[in-house]
Design a protein around this motif. Structure first.
Motif, PDB file in Angstrom:
ATOM      1  N   HIS A 410       0.827  -1.214   0.000  1.00  0.00           N
ATOM      2  CA  HIS A 410       0.000   0.000   0.000  1.00  0.00           C
ATOM      3  C   HIS A 410       0.862   1.265   0.000  1.00  0.00           C
ATOM      4  N   GLY A 411       2.167   1.104  -0.229  1.00  0.00           N
ATOM      5  CA  GLY A 411       3.034   2.265  -0.369  1.00  0.00           C
ATOM      6  C   GLY A 411       3.497   2.882   0.926  1.00  0.00           C
ATOM      7  N   ALA A 419       7.798 -10.282  16.715  1.00  0.00           N
ATOM      8  CA  ALA A 419       6.853 -11.129  15.980  1.00  0.00           C
ATOM      9  C   ALA A 419       5.402 -10.779  16.260  1.00  0.00           C
ATOM     10  N   ASN A 420       5.135 -10.150  17.403  1.00  0.00           N
ATOM     11  CA  ASN A 420       3.752  -9.895  17.795  1.00  0.00           C
ATOM     12  C   ASN A 420       3.410  -8.410  17.947  1.00  0.00           C
ATOM     13  N   SER A 421       4.265  -7.547  17.428  1.00  0.00           N
ATOM     14  CA  SER A 421       3.932  -6.124  17.537  1.00  0.00           C
ATOM     15  C   SER A 421       4.679  -5.308  16.492  1.00  0.00           C
ATOM     16  N   LEU A 422       4.123  -4.159  16.200  1.00  0.00           N
ATOM     17  CA  LEU A 422       4.738  -3.207  15.278  1.00  0.00           C
ATOM     18  C   LEU A 422       4.503  -1.809  15.816  1.00  0.00           C
ATOM     19  N   SER A 423       5.218  -0.845  15.264  1.00  0.00           N
ATOM     20  CA  SER A 423       4.988   0.546  15.674  1.00  0.00           C
ATOM     21  C   SER A 423       4.777   1.422  14.451  1.00  0.00           C
ATOM     22  N   ILE A 424       4.042   2.494  14.679  1.00  0.00           N
ATOM     23  CA  ILE A 424       3.712   3.447  13.624  1.00  0.00           C
ATOM     24  C   ILE A 424       3.983   4.843  14.165  1.00  0.00           C
ATOM     25  N   SER A 425       4.862   5.590  13.477  1.00  0.00           N
ATOM     26  CA  SER A 425       5.205   6.945  13.892  1.00  0.00           C
ATOM     27  C   SER A 425       4.683   7.943  12.866  1.00  0.00           C
ATOM     28  N   ASP A 436      -6.439   7.288   7.043  1.00  0.00           N
ATOM     29  CA  ASP A 436      -7.395   6.388   6.409  1.00  0.00           C
ATOM     30  C   ASP A 436      -6.678   5.249   5.701  1.00  0.00           C
ATOM     31  N   ALA A 437      -5.594   5.585   5.000  1.00  0.00           N
ATOM     32  CA  ALA A 437      -4.846   4.567   4.260  1.00  0.00           C
ATOM     33  C   ALA A 437      -4.190   3.555   5.202  1.00  0.00           C
ATOM     34  N   VAL A 438      -3.691   4.033   6.335  1.00  0.00           N
ATOM     35  CA  VAL A 438      -3.097   3.120   7.326  1.00  0.00           C
ATOM     36  C   VAL A 438      -4.156   2.149   7.847  1.00  0.00           C
ATOM     37  N   VAL A 441      -4.842  -0.848   5.757  1.00  0.00           N
ATOM     38  CA  VAL A 441      -3.874  -1.942   5.911  1.00  0.00           C
ATOM     39  C   VAL A 441      -4.308  -2.873   7.044  1.00  0.00           C
ATOM     40  N   PHE A 442      -4.817  -2.306   8.124  1.00  0.00           N
ATOM     41  CA  PHE A 442      -5.202  -3.114   9.275  1.00  0.00           C
ATOM     42  C   PHE A 442      -6.564  -3.783   9.095  1.00  0.00           C
ATOM     43  N   THR A 443      -7.496  -3.055   8.528  1.00  0.00           N
ATOM     44  CA  THR A 443      -8.885  -3.557   8.488  1.00  0.00           C
ATOM     45  C   THR A 443      -9.322  -3.982   7.099  1.00  0.00           C
TER      46      THR A 443
END
Length: 960
Positions: A410-411, A419-425, A436-438, A441-443
């Motif tokens: 999605h660019g 393995a069980n988490s990520l972060s978004i800054s 909205d675009a983020v 990705v999740f939903t």
């Protein structure tokens, strides 16, 4: 068709750029050679460069190309970079550079070609900008003092650790605590520095600090995955057990978060990148470093202070220079001899242009968007690890890796934490549409966050106790230039106070202030290079990868080495990296007894400072009467210490400006006892194309890309200091724990925060070498030697040349010996340096490497006309000195001791001097056509140090 095109092809001149980079044309070349008694350049080079070291390794370079061809080739390379929307964070964020600052500072040679402000009377513009930078950092951090920037955040953290050990007299511990939510690249650099200082690193949850006996501790504010931790309690625990606390702070978050100084921090460090400076795949950016007043004598880096000139007028200068490497050498607080001036200034102007209200608006908007995203993710069933945050969310997700992979399609790039988490800054450039675009990705379904942002506006993600109280950036300088017109004029006003290469040659020995061609600079602002996050997946950075590979091959050809590490982001860091490689090499062989570093007495001050940083003992080697390494003394030292010697650090050509005939003998002597030869690359501008350190005995060298390879000095930074090594040392160069660097091992440690240092300025050196090609780089060196010898020939009848080679020629620089003149007239080297300002010139290097001398390096980029203009100025000064010697002018009232002369001087109705106003301000005819006026008279250094003020004075003084 080929017959039709062939005339066009013949009209294209691939060597055209060479003639634009090199100053003298063919007529001037012959005239200068005639002055030297030579018929050709080759005759001069044969008489100057020892035959036994001649080696044209650069023949393997490609042929030169035009500016347009090189730019097109590099653009094709840049287009291979996939610039995705970055949410990776970890201290790097997308931002907007205000266009008025982009055009008038970053793209302006009046700013980027200036030299370090060692001559402050003609550097008041940069100094004012740096004083504003210090004020900005003081306001945001709440500390007493700040320096004028560091190389990056990780280096600043390592320096904070070292300073904590120096100043903490109450703790006997040898351990340093690092919170487990510090950025990983910062931890890596700290661990490397600690290993060689002999410190133990304890990485643990800050809540466990009380269980550890440590001399200092570092905590991230906000944490690397976004948590806004209440550090006040942590700081209180530290204070109770005599532990000095360093806070690594996010500069934008400090607009909303309570100042660390107010919470009790001892040192505050961070990075200014998100104040308008592109990520650039890792740099250059400016680290900041703020501290308590009690630690000022032990602080690293440069500090700008307020003083007065001889008329009592406010004037700025670099304060407390006695802390620096050229004075203290192996006892220096740090080996860092530069800062990131240009980048510090960019961030300061960004803050001034937006002002405190604009910065609050940006920070509040980023936080609001983050809260909106948090609420949406929680509504979609995702959990957050931290309920308190500023701009970064730590999202728990069992399919974290799959989500990161989906984000790429999605660019966008997320950060996979585990393995069980990520972060978004999020950052200044994030929009509601991006949120909205983020969420898609999740939903995998569209969302509309606009209405939600209204409902979360009154929610709080920052603990109430950590919400900043009080005003920020209240000084008028941050509240006066918000319109583009006002900002434009302020920037021009500062620029006009400085002498840079757009005014005149800057003939500084050992600093190589040469042309920084426009074609070389253009790619720096390309978004394909600028908007890349340093930890973006490497398959998205294929353009950068190709650039690195090609530049490494180019530098190998220029040096004769087998491998190049691009990580060190300053010459000092290159020295450090090279010595670590040597140390690791000996450790791999079990030769731990090699702890001695031999350094000639003439060496740069960073050499012994770097050696002590890797825990080597410095042993000084004498120089003989001709300025060469004293072979008898060197042999005695080798006999005495034998296999205890790890390395010899030698500058070649020597710091005295000559090609030592016995450099191969020196190398062979060192190798005979198994020691390594470190050839300081400061003087590579006299070697490229003619000789290669890797071929005449060098095992490792650092390369000042901001000297020989055309990255501009930027008023004192940025720099780049890659190292070249022979094959046996290649396995021991620095690695990186986050972004793997090909053919490196992370066990060797990490030097800089970013894996390839200040990657976004590497296109400058690539462009230079590509346009000059195999023939041009050699010609550049030949002309650097020609220009230096021409100036030496013109000046030697007026000022003795201290050292020369076997045939009477110098290398690319020469030393004027002013000591006899000073004894006869009382006129000092400083008087001459200040008087040169009246002639429109920056002075040569003063009193280095020999006290009472001036070291001149004209570079290849200056034409004969400019060389003559400088020589005419120096000869005119010698004639003025003669008038002092004869008694025609008093020793305490003449144009030299009164220099520099300002407009205030010549407009003074009470002119009581034995020389005319015209002699004061326009001593040669060319000054009637154009004059650069110093804005202050000679500055009182002692007053500035005794009355140390390192923050902005009142606006009345500012505008006076």
């Amino acid at each position: 068709m080929s017959n039709v095109l062939s005339p066009l092809a013949e009209m294209e001149n691939p060597t055209e750029f060479i003639g634009r980079h090199i100053g003298p044309d063919s007529t001037q070349t012959q005239a200068m050679l005639k002055t030297l008694g030579k018929n050709t350049l080759e005759e001069l080079i044969t008489a100057t460069v020892p035959a036994q070291i001649r080696h044209e390794a650069t023949r393997t370079l490609q042929a030169p190309v035009t500016e347009q061809a090189a730019l097109a080739e590099l653009k094709t390379m840049a287009n291979k970079n996939q610039v995705l929307k970055s949410y990776i964070g970890t201290g790097y964020h997308d931002t907007y550079t205000p266009t008025v600052i982009l055009r008038n500072v970053l793209e302006n040679p009046g700013w980027y070609t200036a030299y370090t402000p060692y001559q402050p009377e003609i550097a008041q513009g940069r100094l004012e900008g740096l004083l504003n930078f210090q004020q900005m950092i003081l306001d945001l951090t709440g500390m007493d003092l700040a320096n004028a920037s560091m190389l990056d955040e990780a280096t600043a953290a390592a320096e904070a650790m070292a300073m904590s050990k120096r100043v903490n007299k109450k703790s006997k511990s040898n351990a340093y605590f690092v919170a487990n939510d510090v950025h990983p690249q910062t931890l890596a650099v700290i661990k490397t520095r600690a290993e060689h200082f002999g410190f133990d690193i304890i990485c643990d949850d800050p809540a466990n600090l009380e269980a550890h006996d440590v001399f200092g501790a570092l905590v991230q504010y906000t944490g690397t995955t976004g948590q806004v931790r209440d550090i006040a309690a942590f700081i209180q625990v530290a204070q109770n057990q005599n532990t000095l606390i360093t806070v690594a702070a996010d500069i934008l978050s400090l607009v909303l978060l309570e100042a660390p100084g107010k919470l009790g921090a001892d040192i505050v460090i961070g990075c200014n990148q998100r104040f308008g400076i592109p990520m650039g795949f890792g740099g250059p950016h400016a680290g900041f470093f703020a501290f308590r007043d009690a630690y000022k004598r032990s602080s690293p880096g440069r500090i700008i202070g307020v003083s007065i000139d001889t008329h009592g007028k406010q004037a700025l200068r670099m304060a407390m220079q006695t802390r620096e490497q050229h004075i203290r050498r192996e006892k220096a607080n740090s080996n860092i001899c530069t800062s990131q001036v240009l980048l510090a200034l960019l961030s300061t102007f960004y803050a001034m242009y937006h002002g405190p209200q604009g910065l609050k608006r940006i920070a509040t908007r980023v936080n609001l968007l983050t809260k909106t995203l948090a609420s949406s993710l929680q509504s979609a069933g995702f959990s957050l690890k931290h309920a308190e945050y500023f701009d970064t969310l730590h999202v728990e997700a069992s399919n974290a890796q799959a989500l990161c992979a989906r984000a790429v399609t999605h660019g966008m790039n997320f950060r996979l934490v585990d393995a069980n988490s990520l972060s978004i800054s999020l950052d200044e450039t994030t929009t509601a549409e991006d949120i909205d675009a983020v969420l898609v990705v999740f939903t995998q379904a569209p969302a509309n966050t606009r209405e939600l942002s209204t409902t979360v506006a009154n929610s709080h993600s920052i603990p109430a106790a950590l919400v900043r109280s009080g005003a920020i950036l209240s000084h008028p300088v941050f509240n006066s230039f918000h319109s583009e017109t006002d900002m434009l004029r302020y920037l021009k006003r500062l620029e006009s106070k400085d002498i840079a290469l757009n005014h005149a040659m800057i003939p500084l020995g050992s600093c190589t202030m040469k042309l920084n061609a426009t074609a070389e600079m253009i790619p720096v602002t390309w978004p394909e290079f600028g908007r890349m996050h340093p930890f973006a997946p490497i398959d998205q950075a294929q353009g950068y990868s190709q650039l690195f590979e090609q530049l490494q091959e180019m530098l190998k050809a220029c040096t004769g080495y087998d491998a190049i590490s691009l990580q060190p982001n300053a010459g000092s860091q290159g020295e450090y990296a090279g010595l670590i490689a040597i140390k690791k090499y000996f450790e791999s062989k079990g030769e731990d007894q090699r702890t001695i570093c031999l350094i000639p007495a003439s060496a740069h001050g960073t050499n012994p400072a770097s050696a002590q940083m890797v825990n080597m003992k410095v042993v000084v080697v004498k120089c003989d009467d001709e300025g060469n390494v004293d072979m008898q003394d060197l042999s005695a030292k080798v006999e005495q210490f034998g296999n205890q010697i790890a390395a010899l650090m030698v500058t070649y050509p020597s710091t005295h400006g000559v090609f030592e005939e016995n450099i191969r003998d020196i190398s062979e002597l060192m190798h005979s006892v198994g020691a390594q030869v470190y050839v300081d690359g400061a003087n590579m501008n006299a070697l490229v194309g003619l000789a290669a350190p890797g071929e005449f005995g060098g095992d490792v060298s650092h390369l000042n890309l901001h000297k020989t390879f055309c990255i501009p000095h930027g008023g004192g930074g940025p720099g780049m200091g890659p190292i070249g090594v022979k094959a046996h040392l290649a396995p021991f160069v620095a690695g990186h724990p986050i972004q793997p660097v090909p053919n490196t091992d992370t066990a060797n440690g990490t030097i800089s925060a970013a894996p390839w240092g200040s990657a976004s300025i590497l296109p400058i050196s690539w462009m230079y070498i590509r346009m000059m090609g195999n023939t041009g780089v050699k010609q550049a060196t030949e002309y650097a030697i020609l220009n230096a010898n021409y100036m030496a020939e013109r000046l030697k009848a007026h000022f003795p040349i201290l050292y020369a080679g076997r045939n009477g020629f110098v290398a690319h620089e020469c030393l004027l010996d002013l000591r006899p003149l000073k004894a006869a007239s009382g006129i000092s080297e400083e008087d001459i340096a200040k008087r040169l300002m009246d002639f429109g010139f920056h002075a040569p290097t003063m009193s280095f490497p020999v006290a009472g001398t001036l070291m001149i390096e004209p570079t290849e980029s200056e034409s004969q006309g400019e060389l003559d203009r400088f020589c005419d100025a120096m000869i005119a000064i010698r004639q003025e000195i003669a008038k002092v010697e004869s008694g025609e002018w008093p020793k305490d009232n003449n144009p030299l001791v009164k220099a520099p002369h300002t407009l205030d001087d010549v407009m003074d109705s009470q002119w009581a001097r034995p020389y005319t106003r015209d002699q004061a301000a326009r001593p040669l005819p060319y000054l009637h056509n154009h004059k650069v006026w110093p804005t202050v008279n000679r500055i009182d250094n002692v007053y500035g140090d005794r009355n140390l003020i390192c923050s902005c004075p009142s606006i009345e003084n500012y505008m006076d």
